[in-house]
Design a protein around this motif. Structure first.
Motif, PDB file in Angstrom:
ATOM      1  N   PHE A  24       0.858  -1.121   0.089  1.00 48.09           N
ATOM      2  CA  PHE A  24      -0.018  -0.109   0.041  1.00 48.09           C
ATOM      3  C   PHE A  24       0.963   1.323  -0.018  1.00 48.09           C
ATOM      4  N   CYS A  25       0.292   2.456  -0.580  1.00 51.58           N
ATOM      5  CA  CYS A  25       1.085   3.572  -0.456  1.00 51.58           C
ATOM      6  C   CYS A  25       0.296   4.890  -0.573  1.00 51.58           C
ATOM      7  N   ASP A  26       0.584   5.717   0.598  1.00 45.18           N
ATOM      8  CA  ASP A  26       0.279   7.034   0.456  1.00 45.18           C
ATOM      9  C   ASP A  26       0.636   8.070  -0.374  1.00 45.18           C
ATOM     10  N   LEU A  27       0.162   8.478  -1.319  1.00 44.28           N
ATOM     11  CA  LEU A  27       0.378   9.217  -2.504  1.00 44.28           C
ATOM     12  C   LEU A  27       1.057  10.682  -1.960  1.00 44.28           C
ATOM     13  N   GLY A  28       0.199  11.110  -0.902  1.00 45.45           N
ATOM     14  CA  GLY A  28       0.396  12.332  -0.347  1.00 45.45           C
ATOM     15  C   GLY A  28      -0.467  13.570  -1.068  1.00 45.45           C
ATOM     16  N   GLY A  29      -0.253  14.822  -0.624  1.00 39.30           N
ATOM     17  CA  GLY A  29      -0.893  15.919  -1.363  1.00 39.30           C
ATOM     18  C   GLY A  29      -0.214  16.332  -2.620  1.00 39.30           C
ATOM     19  N   GLY A  30      -1.020  16.668  -3.545  1.00 38.93           N
ATOM     20  CA  GLY A  30      -0.457  17.206  -4.713  1.00 38.93           C
ATOM     21  C   GLY A  30       0.398  16.367  -5.565  1.00 38.93           C
ATOM     22  N   ALA A  31      -0.241  15.165  -5.476  1.00 40.92           N
ATOM     23  CA  ALA A  31       0.503  13.977  -6.388  1.00 40.92           C
ATOM     24  C   ALA A  31       0.305  14.144  -7.883  1.00 40.92           C
ATOM     25  N   LYS A  32       1.204  13.789  -8.714  1.00 42.78           N
ATOM     26  CA  LYS A  32       1.186  14.232  -9.834  1.00 42.78           C
ATOM     27  C   LYS A  32       1.058  12.537 -10.787  1.00 42.78           C
ATOM     28  N   LYS A  33       0.744  12.827 -11.915  1.00 42.33           N
ATOM     29  CA  LYS A  33       0.534  11.402 -12.788  1.00 42.33           C
ATOM     30  C   LYS A  33       1.275  10.584 -12.854  1.00 42.33           C
ATOM     31  N   GLU A  34       2.753  11.209 -12.915  1.00 40.50           N
ATOM     32  CA  GLU A  34       3.942  10.265 -12.829  1.00 40.50           C
ATOM     33  C   GLU A  34       4.091   9.461 -11.780  1.00 40.50           C
ATOM     34  N   ASN A  35       3.990  10.196 -10.497  1.00 37.68           N
ATOM     35  CA  ASN A  35       4.123   9.523  -9.250  1.00 37.68           C
ATOM     36  C   ASN A  35       3.052   8.473  -9.153  1.00 37.68           C
ATOM     37  N   ALA A  36       1.864   8.794  -9.109  1.00 40.82           N
ATOM     38  CA  ALA A  36       0.782   7.899  -9.389  1.00 40.82           C
ATOM     39  C   ALA A  36       1.004   6.657 -10.081  1.00 40.82           C
ATOM     40  N   LEU A  37       1.443   6.658 -11.364  1.00 39.67           N
ATOM     41  CA  LEU A  37       1.590   5.629 -12.254  1.00 39.67           C
ATOM     42  C   LEU A  37       2.683   4.788 -11.726  1.00 39.67           C
ATOM     43  N   LYS A  38       3.688   5.336 -11.478  1.00 42.69           N
ATOM     44  CA  LYS A  38       4.792   4.441 -10.997  1.00 42.69           C
ATOM     45  C   LYS A  38       4.433   3.519  -9.685  1.00 42.69           C
ATOM     46  N   VAL A  39       3.477   4.201  -8.834  1.00 40.21           N
ATOM     47  CA  VAL A  39       3.141   3.368  -7.497  1.00 40.21           C
ATOM     48  C   VAL A  39       2.022   2.448  -8.041  1.00 40.21           C
TER      49      VAL A  39
END
Length: 358
Positions: free
Chosen positions: A261-276
């Motif tokens: 599981f992962c908390d993307l945090g505030g202001g997450a961008k597509k690149e970070n979310a896609l990696k996760v």
């Protein structure tokens, strides 16, 4: 790093380690302190294969500290001392891979020992009652700070910092400025050590940062690492530790085992979310995306979900999206064949049905 026992227990109305905070490892916090002119021990970070010469840049003796986000490391065996390079080498090998209060150690911070006469305590927090920054100070610091009588720990408002002892007053002013600049919610130095010349060294550092400020704090890692030992059925992502852990609990309550599981945090961008999402898809064939977009643009997450699903058609994604741009995100996901649920209850019920059928 971890929730400070004394800061957490001394005043119940401080904002510490809730759903909007992210814990920072000691070595990251100390780098920030050093870059801003504070005294921290000379150190080497070991996070993989190493050689003796990596250690010889440090003078003996050494203190070795497991980089885990838990309290009471020393009492749990996560902080050890060494008087020779060979002993340091052996103890690094001992700490790496060891579990400290349930958390696996993958990094060890090796530091020079600072000889000192006394240890004091200094902490900066946010007090909800007065809606301002507050300082906690005690001349009695160290690993037993939670046993210090409360009357020996002074609570100080911003306007009263000038009343602190001379040897910590300027340090405190500078730490408060750093606290504000870095969007911290907790900055604890325990202990701050002094020798007989009143020279100081910050021997430990606990930092929590406001997750909603991660987008403007480039020094802070924004994607937490996965625990490879979580081998459950369902991967989970969310924006905020609170919603992630609530979803984690809901998955358990419906009879399934959460995986990574992962908390993307505030202001997450597509690149970070896609990696996760791509990382999750390697571990789990069902993924729950429970997204609340406050500062986060939910379109960024929706776009990442669609791309991940396109590359990994075998996975099932159960999505709930509310908040910033939710109407556009829900429409985009629906048009791409991804069902969006109105509530966490609906999402979990669908997850349960699919899991029992398949």
């Amino acid at each position: 790093m971890y929730s400070s026992p004394i800061a957490e227990g001394y005043l119940g109305n401080f904002c510490l380690c809730g759903g909007e905070d992210m814990k920072i490892h000691e070595y990251v916090g100390k780098n920030v302190l050093k870059e801003n002119g504070f005294n921290v021990p000379k150190s080497v970070l070991i996070n993989g294969p190493f050689e003796r010469r990596d250690l010889e840049q440090l003078d003996l003796p050494h203190v070795l500290k497991a980089q885990v986000l838990v309290g009471g490391r020393m009492k749990a065996g996560g902080v050890v001392f060494s008087r020779s390079y060979e002993e340091t080498y052996q103890k690094i090998s001992y700490l790496l891979g060891r579990k400290i209060k349930g958390e696996k150690c993958t990094k060890v911070l090796v530091e020079e020992v600072f000889e000192h006469d006394r240890e004091e305590y200094l902490s900066i927090l946010i007090d909800r009652d007065i809606r301002d920054i507050t300082v906690l100070y005690s001349e009695f610091g160290g690993i037993d700070i939670e046993d210090v009588e409360k009357q020996k720990i002074v609570k100080i408002k911003m306007e009263d910092i000038s009343k602190l002892p001379d040897h910590v007053r300027d340090i405190t002013y500078k730490l408060v400025n750093l606290f504000i600049e870095k969007d911290l919610t907790l900055l604890e130095i325990n202990p701050i050590a002094f020798n007989n010349k009143d020279e100081y060294m910050m021997l430990d550092c606990v930092m929590h940062i406001d997750e909603n400020a991660l987008y403007r704090q480039n020094w802070c890692p924004q994607i937490p690492s996965f625990d490879p030992e979580l081998q459950g059925d369902v991967g989970i992502i969310g924006c905020g530790a609170g919603i992630v852990m609530a979803t984690f609990d809901a998955v358990i309550e419906c009879g399934l085992k959460p995986g990574a599981f992962c908390d993307l945090g505030g202001g997450a961008k597509k690149e970070n979310a896609l990696k996760v999402l791509n990382d999750l898809s390697k571990r789990n064939k069902k993924i729950v995306a429970n997204i609340f977009g406050g500062i986060t643009d939910t379109m960024e997450i929706a776009s990442a979900i669609i791309e991940c699903k396109g590359k990994n058609p075998e996975i099932q994604i159960f999505a709930r999206i509310t908040g910033n741009n939710e109407m556009f995100s829900r429409k985009l996901l629906t048009e791409n064949g991804i069902k969006v649920f109105d509530s966490t209850t609906d999402l979990i019920n669908a997850l349960r049905r699919e899991s029992y059928v398949l």
